[in-house]
Scaffold this motif. Structure first.
Motif, PDB file in Angstrom:
ATOM      1  N   TYR A   1       0.801  -1.224   0.000  1.00 13.29           N
ATOM      2  CA  TYR A   1       0.000   0.000   0.000  1.00 13.29           C
ATOM      3  C   TYR A   1       0.835   1.275   0.000  1.00 13.29           C
ATOM      4  N   ASP A   2       2.127   1.163   0.258  1.00 10.48           N
ATOM      5  CA  ASP A   2       2.973   2.349   0.221  1.00 10.48           C
ATOM      6  C   ASP A   2       3.790   2.426  -1.074  1.00 10.48           C
ATOM      7  N   LEU A   3       3.273   1.833  -2.142  1.00 14.83           N
ATOM      8  CA  LEU A   3       3.937   1.948  -3.439  1.00 14.83           C
ATOM      9  C   LEU A   3       3.883   3.374  -3.969  1.00 14.83           C
ATOM     10  N   GLY A   4       2.966   4.173  -3.453  1.00  8.35           N
ATOM     11  CA  GLY A   4       2.882   5.578  -3.859  1.00  8.35           C
ATOM     12  C   GLY A   4       1.481   5.944  -4.313  1.00  8.35           C
ATOM     13  N   ASN A   5       0.965   7.046  -3.779  1.00  7.29           N
ATOM     14  CA  ASN A   5      -0.381   7.487  -4.146  1.00  7.29           C
ATOM     15  C   ASN A   5      -0.502   7.780  -5.638  1.00  7.29           C
ATOM     16  N   ASP A   6       0.559   8.318  -6.226  1.00  6.70           N
ATOM     17  CA  ASP A   6       0.511   8.646  -7.653  1.00  6.70           C
ATOM     18  C   ASP A   6       0.304   7.395  -8.504  1.00  6.70           C
ATOM     19  N   PHE A   7       0.849   6.272  -8.056  1.00 13.86           N
ATOM     20  CA  PHE A   7       0.653   5.015  -8.777  1.00 13.86           C
ATOM     21  C   PHE A   7      -0.806   4.585  -8.707  1.00 13.86           C
ATOM     22  N   TYR A   8      -1.385   4.573  -7.523  1.00 18.38           N
ATOM     23  CA  TYR A   8      -2.754   4.082  -7.370  1.00 18.38           C
ATOM     24  C   TYR A   8      -3.778   4.990  -8.053  1.00 18.38           C
ATOM     25  N   LYS A   9      -3.459   6.267  -8.167  1.00 17.17           N
ATOM     26  CA  LYS A   9      -4.374   7.177  -8.878  1.00 17.17           C
ATOM     27  C   LYS A   9      -4.558   6.766 -10.334  1.00 17.17           C
ATOM     28  N   LEU A  10      -3.585   6.047 -10.881  1.00 15.32           N
ATOM     29  CA  LEU A  10      -3.607   5.726 -12.309  1.00 15.32           C
ATOM     30  C   LEU A  10      -4.584   4.616 -12.673  1.00 15.32           C
ATOM     31  N   PHE A  11      -5.069   3.857 -11.681  1.00 12.50           N
ATOM     32  CA  PHE A  11      -6.025   2.808 -12.067  1.00 12.50           C
ATOM     33  C   PHE A  11      -7.223   2.663 -11.132  1.00 12.50           C
ATOM     34  N   LEU A  12      -7.226   3.334  -9.986  1.00 18.08           N
ATOM     35  CA  LEU A  12      -8.390   3.283  -9.113  1.00 18.08           C
ATOM     36  C   LEU A  12      -9.398   4.368  -9.495  1.00 18.08           C
ATOM     37  N   ASP A  13     -10.551   4.364  -8.823  1.00 19.32           N
ATOM     38  CA  ASP A  13     -11.562   5.401  -9.059  1.00 19.32           C
ATOM     39  C   ASP A  13     -11.109   6.721  -8.431  1.00 19.32           C
ATOM     40  N   LYS A  14     -11.907   7.758  -8.588  1.00 16.61           N
ATOM     41  CA  LYS A  14     -11.522   9.076  -8.092  1.00 16.61           C
ATOM     42  C   LYS A  14     -11.355   9.105  -6.569  1.00 16.61           C
ATOM     43  N   GLY A  15     -12.146   8.272  -5.870  1.00 13.90           N
ATOM     44  CA  GLY A  15     -12.035   8.232  -4.419  1.00 13.90           C
ATOM     45  C   GLY A  15     -10.925   7.322  -3.934  1.00 13.90           C
ATOM     46  N   MET A  16     -10.250   6.647  -4.872  1.00 13.09           N
ATOM     47  CA  MET A  16      -9.147   5.730  -4.562  1.00 13.09           C
ATOM     48  C   MET A  16      -9.589   4.620  -3.612  1.00 13.09           C
ATOM     49  N   GLN A  17     -10.668   3.942  -3.977  1.00 13.72           N
ATOM     50  CA  GLN A  17     -11.124   2.791  -3.205  1.00 13.72           C
ATOM     51  C   GLN A  17     -10.501   1.533  -3.795  1.00 13.72           C
ATOM     52  N   TYR A  18      -9.780   0.821  -2.950  1.00 20.50           N
ATOM     53  CA  TYR A  18      -9.026  -0.347  -3.395  1.00 20.50           C
ATOM     54  C   TYR A  18      -9.697  -1.617  -2.858  1.00 20.50           C
ATOM     55  N   SER A  19     -10.977  -1.756  -3.172  1.00 14.42           N
ATOM     56  CA  SER A  19     -11.742  -2.922  -2.747  1.00 14.42           C
ATOM     57  C   SER A  19     -12.910  -3.107  -3.711  1.00 14.42           C
ATOM     58  N   CYS A  20     -13.608  -4.203  -3.548  1.00 19.41           N
ATOM     59  CA  CYS A  20     -14.680  -4.594  -4.474  1.00 19.41           C
ATOM     60  C   CYS A  20     -15.773  -3.536  -4.576  1.00 19.41           C
ATOM     61  N   ALA A  21     -16.092  -3.144  -5.796  1.00 17.27           N
ATOM     62  CA  ALA A  21     -17.195  -2.218  -6.053  1.00 17.27           C
ATOM     63  C   ALA A  21     -18.512  -3.004  -6.137  1.00 17.27           C
TER      64      ALA A  21
END
Length: 423
Positions: free
Chosen positions: A126-146
């Protein structure tokens, strides 16, 4: 190719697998059931024995390093679907059966997540970097099942549906104190505070998530009612009216379940409710993929339900509601993978091509476990008292309708806080 070819003959029962070995030789393995047709090329002779001994670990590593590639069709996706469809025959192969039993015997050590070690395991991913996760998650950056109420829902809409569904099961009332265990990038906590006048404390072990979550609360003007702490849930002392945990239970480890539910019981008020959102599986207890454990989620495990219910019972908690989301995570992972591929060049520049291949392997293999494997997502509502929640489920639908009407006005405060996903 022997003994790998011997194992592959018994392994492939659905679909066909054509293997081009390091010398250019062609080997065909096929079953009598329909399935993907895959052509795989191996460029390293050492893979013959490595894949025979531990295919789940070495297949992922070989793909990451480029020593395994695919010649046609959908490539990796077809291969992972074929692997998942034939998983049971692989497990029955004598050597693999023995290795599985050995792995189950050391399960306690594989899933060790004591205080301190748990933070190291979380930081790995989870500490790979916020900029990385912004590139494929939704706008709210939810990293779990929708939650896809409609097949045409965008990822943003489906994640909003998920927040609404979870919030409806919490039965929030003004003035309540809420604990969010494993609060991620803070979107759920902010949503709850926007919908109702509640006070929310989120705890996370990720420094990146902790910093951004508090910044989002500040930008949304909610920092007086929403705060995030860099803290192990086992160190929380106050009691709460409501507890929620989304996508964190997978990191607890089977041998820590007693500790987890005992802490939930201690933190929950007498009339309190908890909603637990977690990946699980409909198959008997097993172990986590060795590749996933090594490269993606150290210490993680998706439990069989038979491993969860006994510990809930031992800690004198009522299961007041249970819901299964069977295919929603497959859809979520598919959205993530498409966004990941659209931003692959940016991600390769951040890390390298090997990292991209690693993450691609993770996203697609995880998706296949929800389409052809045994994984699912469950919502378990827990209480200390049998009447803490209404005794009919209508309220869940009613509250969702109410919140959907509120959202247009109340969620304006969150839009400035949510991180926009780069195009």
């Amino acid at each position: 190719m022997f003994p790998l070819s011997h194992m592959l003959k018994s392994f492939v029962r659905s679909g066909t697998l054509k293997v081009i070995d390091a010398e250019g030789g062609v080997h065909l393995f096929g079953g009598d059931k329909p399935g993907p047709n895959v052509t795989m090329r191996l460029t390293d002779r050492s893979l013959y024995h490595k894949l025979f001994l531990n295919p789940e670990l070495h297949a992922g590593e070989a793909y990451m390093d480029g020593r395994m590639s695919f010649e046609d069709g959908s490539g990796l996706r077809d291969f992972l679907n074929l692997f998942s469809m034939n998983r049971s025959t692989l497990a029955n192969y004598p050597l693999q059966n023995v290795l599985k039993r050995i792995s189950r015997g050391v399960k306690r050590f594989q899933q060790a997540n004591p205080v301190g070690k748990a933070q190291q395991n979380v930081a790995h991913h989870y500490d790979l970097g916020n900029d990385f996760y912004k590139l494929f998650l939704d706008k709210g950056m939810q990293y779990s099942c929708a939650y896809f109420a409609d097949d045409d829902d965008t990822l943003e809409e489906a994640q909003q549906n998920k927040l609404r569904l979870i919030a409806s099961k919490l039965q929030l009332k003004p003035g309540m104190k809420v604990l969010d265990i494993g609060s991620g990038w803070g979107d759920l906590a902010l949503y709850l505070a926007a919908m109702e006048e509640v006070d929310v404390t989120g705890v996370t072990l990720s420094k990146e998530q902790h910093e951004l979550s508090n910044e989002k609360a500040r930008r949304a003007g909610l920092s007086h009612r929403v705060r995030f702490e860099l803290l192990d849930y086992r160190k929380v002392e106050k009691r709460f009216d409501r507890i929620v945990s989304v996508g964190m239970f997978e990191h607890v480890g089977v041998h820590h379940y007693g500790e987890f539910f005992a802490k939930v019981n201690a933190l929950l008020d007498d009339d309190g409710l908890m909603v637990l959102h977690s990946i699980g599986k409909m198959s008997p207890p097993g172990t986590a993929s060795p590749w996933l454990r090594k490269y993606i989620f150290p210490g993680a495990y998706s439990p069989a339900l038979s491993e969860v219910f006994p510990v809930v019972e031992q800690n004198q908690l009522w299961v007041t509601d249970l819901e299964f989301l069977r295919l929603h995570y497959a859809k979520t992972l598919n959205h993530w993978h498409r966004r990941f591929e659209a931003n692959r060049e940016k991600i390769a520049a951040m890390y390298d091509e090997r990292f991209c291949r690693m993450f691609e392997f993770y996203l697609i293999s995880a998706e296949t476990m929800f389409t052809t494997g045994s994984q699912l997502v469950f919502h378990m509502q827990l209480a200390r008292k049998r009447d803490a929640a209404p005794i009919v489920r209508d309220y869940i639908t009613d509250v969702q309708r109410e919140y959907k009407l509120k959202e247009a006005e109340r969620l304006k405060v969150l839009e400035g806080a949510r991180e926009l996903t780069p195009a």
